[in-house]
Design a protein around this motif. Structure first.
Motif, short mmCIF file in Angstrom:
data_model
loop_
_atom_site.label_atom_id
_atom_site.label_comp_id
_atom_site.label_asym_id
_atom_site.label_seq_id
_atom_site.Cartn_x
_atom_site.Cartn_y
_atom_site.Cartn_z
N ASN A 95 -74.85 -40.08 66.56
CA ASN A 95 -76.06 -40.30 65.78
C ASN A 95 -76.27 -39.19 64.75
O ASN A 95 -76.67 -39.44 63.61
CB ASN A 95 -77.27 -40.38 66.72
N ILE A 96 -75.97 -37.95 65.15
CA ILE A 96 -76.12 -36.83 64.22
C ILE A 96 -75.10 -36.92 63.10
O ILE A 96 -75.42 -36.74 61.92
CB ILE A 96 -75.99 -35.49 64.98
N ARG A 97 -73.84 -37.23 63.44
CA ARG A 97 -72.78 -37.29 62.43
C ARG A 97 -72.98 -38.46 61.47
O ARG A 97 -72.56 -38.38 60.30
CB ARG A 97 -71.42 -37.37 63.10
N GLU A 98 -73.61 -39.52 61.92
CA GLU A 98 -73.90 -40.64 61.02
C GLU A 98 -75.00 -40.31 60.02
O GLU A 98 -75.08 -40.93 58.95
CB GLU A 98 -74.29 -41.87 61.84
N ASN A 99 -75.85 -39.35 60.38
CA ASN A 99 -76.97 -38.98 59.52
C ASN A 99 -76.87 -37.55 58.99
O ASN A 99 -77.84 -37.03 58.44
CB ASN A 99 -78.30 -39.13 60.29
N GLY A 100 -75.73 -36.92 59.19
CA GLY A 100 -75.56 -35.55 58.72
C GLY A 100 -74.27 -34.95 59.22
O GLY A 100 -73.24 -35.62 59.30
N TRP A 101 -74.33 -33.68 59.65
CA TRP A 101 -73.12 -33.01 60.14
C TRP A 101 -73.52 -31.84 61.04
O TRP A 101 -74.68 -31.40 61.06
CB TRP A 101 -72.24 -32.51 59.00
N MET A 102 -72.53 -31.32 61.80
CA MET A 102 -72.73 -30.19 62.69
C MET A 102 -71.62 -29.17 62.46
O MET A 102 -70.46 -29.54 62.28
CB MET A 102 -72.71 -30.62 64.16
N LEU A 103 -71.97 -27.89 62.48
CA LEU A 103 -70.99 -26.81 62.38
C LEU A 103 -71.00 -26.01 63.67
O LEU A 103 -71.95 -25.28 63.95
CB LEU A 103 -71.32 -25.89 61.20
N PHE A 104 -69.93 -26.17 64.48
CA PHE A 104 -69.83 -25.47 65.76
C PHE A 104 -69.17 -24.11 65.56
O PHE A 104 -68.46 -23.89 64.57
CB PHE A 104 -69.01 -26.30 66.75
N PRO A 105 -69.37 -23.17 66.51
CA PRO A 105 -68.67 -21.87 66.44
C PRO A 105 -67.17 -22.03 66.62
O PRO A 105 -66.66 -23.12 66.87
CB PRO A 105 -69.29 -21.08 67.61
N LEU A 106 -66.45 -20.91 66.49
CA LEU A 106 -65.00 -20.91 66.62
C LEU A 106 -64.57 -21.44 67.99
O LEU A 106 -63.60 -22.18 68.11
CB LEU A 106 -64.46 -19.49 66.42
N ILE A 107 -65.31 -21.06 69.04
CA ILE A 107 -65.06 -21.55 70.40
C ILE A 107 -66.25 -22.41 70.80
O ILE A 107 -67.34 -21.89 71.04
CB ILE A 107 -64.88 -20.38 71.39
N PRO A 108 -66.10 -23.73 70.88
CA PRO A 108 -67.24 -24.63 71.12
C PRO A 108 -67.63 -24.72 72.59
O PRO A 108 -67.96 -25.80 73.09
CB PRO A 108 -66.74 -25.97 70.58
N PHE A 109 -67.61 -23.61 73.29
CA PHE A 109 -67.98 -23.58 74.71
C PHE A 109 -68.78 -22.31 74.97
O PHE A 109 -68.46 -21.25 74.44
CB PHE A 109 -66.74 -23.59 75.62
N SER A 110 -69.81 -22.44 75.79
CA SER A 110 -70.54 -21.27 76.25
C SER A 110 -69.94 -20.81 77.58
O SER A 110 -69.00 -21.41 78.10
CB SER A 110 -72.02 -21.59 76.40
N PHE A 111 -70.50 -19.75 78.16
CA PHE A 111 -69.93 -19.20 79.40
C PHE A 111 -70.09 -20.14 80.59
O PHE A 111 -69.33 -20.08 81.55
CB PHE A 111 -70.58 -17.85 79.73
N ASN A 112 -71.09 -21.04 80.54
CA ASN A 112 -71.33 -21.95 81.65
C ASN A 112 -71.07 -23.41 81.30
O ASN A 112 -71.47 -24.31 82.03
CB ASN A 112 -72.76 -21.80 82.15
N THR A 113 -70.40 -23.65 80.17
CA THR A 113 -70.11 -25.02 79.75
C THR A 113 -68.92 -25.58 80.52
O THR A 113 -67.83 -25.00 80.50
CB THR A 113 -69.80 -25.07 78.24
N VAL A 114 -69.12 -26.69 81.19
CA VAL A 114 -68.04 -27.37 81.92
C VAL A 114 -67.42 -28.41 81.00
O VAL A 114 -68.13 -29.28 80.46
CB VAL A 114 -68.57 -28.04 83.21
N ASP A 115 -66.11 -28.32 80.81
CA ASP A 115 -65.41 -29.27 79.94
C ASP A 115 -65.02 -30.50 80.77
O ASP A 115 -64.06 -30.47 81.55
CB ASP A 115 -64.16 -28.61 79.34
#
Length: 263
Positions: A95-115
């Protein structure tokens, strides 16, 4: 400009301090180790900008958002619930990409993000998505090292500074005043240092949730005694010097003598 700034800073230092800095700079391994440490620590202070599961900047319907610094709800981006936005959710992301865009950091994971999109069982080997692989729960190792490094260094700095202040103060009071104050504090220190620190740490950690502040306070209870004996011995030696007696004769207060003339 940098040369003038350097000359202005080092020009105000005493000759002894300048010689110490010069000797330190001649030790190449020590000097470059300090440079690398400062660089890595600076990177860890910017962990949210380097490794984060939230976009640094987001454009949605001609409006700009900064999720890395401000928390937005699911409703702000066309969702159905007033819960914090999950930018990895397929519906919300589309929904966001259809109405705009997102710029993620170099590593798109935080310390507690489960992939949850891992192609192999966790712990996973290093890959293009996870440079050092993942742990047994599918969390990125680089992100955890980056955030953990910052936490560990800040914890060590705070513990060292606060414990040193307490230890120096107690040792200075012991050595300067002596007599009954010194005897009482010395007996207290002997009893305090004989306590089983590890067992107390385990017991308290089992009662309270081991957070940054609880662990800091527990370790602070015992680490402040490290400098006390050294400072006490120096104050016992220095308090009889002529400049201390002269300060007393001029009516200078005890704590001013302790801080300004001896310490």
């Amino acid at each position: 400009m940098f040369a003038k700034l350097r000359d202005k800073i080092f020009g105000n230092l005493s000759p002894i301090t300048q010689r110490r800095i010069y000797a330190f700079k001649k030790n190449k391994r020590a000097f470059w180790s300090l440079v690398i440490f400062i660089a890595v620590f600076f990177l860890s202070l910017c962990s949210e900008l380097i490794s984060n599961d939230k976009p640094l900047i987001l454009k949605y319907k001609n409006s700009f958002y900064f999720p890395a610094f401000v928390e937005y709800s699911d409703l702000d981006f066309g969702g159905d619930f007033p819960t914090p936005a999950d930018y990895k959710d397929p519906y919300l992301s589309r929904n966001i990409r259809e109405n705009g865009w997102m710029l993620f950091p170099l590593i798109p994971f935080s310390f507690n993000t489960v992939d949850y999109e891992l192609d192999v069982p966790a712990p996973a080997a290093p890959s293009k998505n996870h440079w050092l692989g993942t742990d047994e729960e599918g969390r990125d190792i680089v992100a955890r090292v980056l955030y953990g490094l910052r936490l560990s260094i800040v914890f060590a700095f705070v513990l060292t500074i606060v414990s040193s202040l307490i230890g120096v103060f107690v040792g200075a009071v012991q050595g300067y005043f002596g007599g009954k104050i010194d005897i009482v504090l010395q007996r207290f220190l002997e009893i305090w240092e004989s306590l089983p620190q590890l067992f107390i740490l385990i017991i308290v950690s089992s009662i309270f949730v081991p957070t940054f502040w609880t662990l800091l306070i527990i370790l602070l209870f015992f680490s402040w005694t490290n400098l006390t004996s050294v400072v006490r011995a120096e104050f016992l030696r220095t308090r009889n010097f002529e400049f201390v007696r002269a300060a007393k004769a001029l009516g200078v207060s005890n704590f001013r003598i302790i801080y300004r003339h001896i310490l």
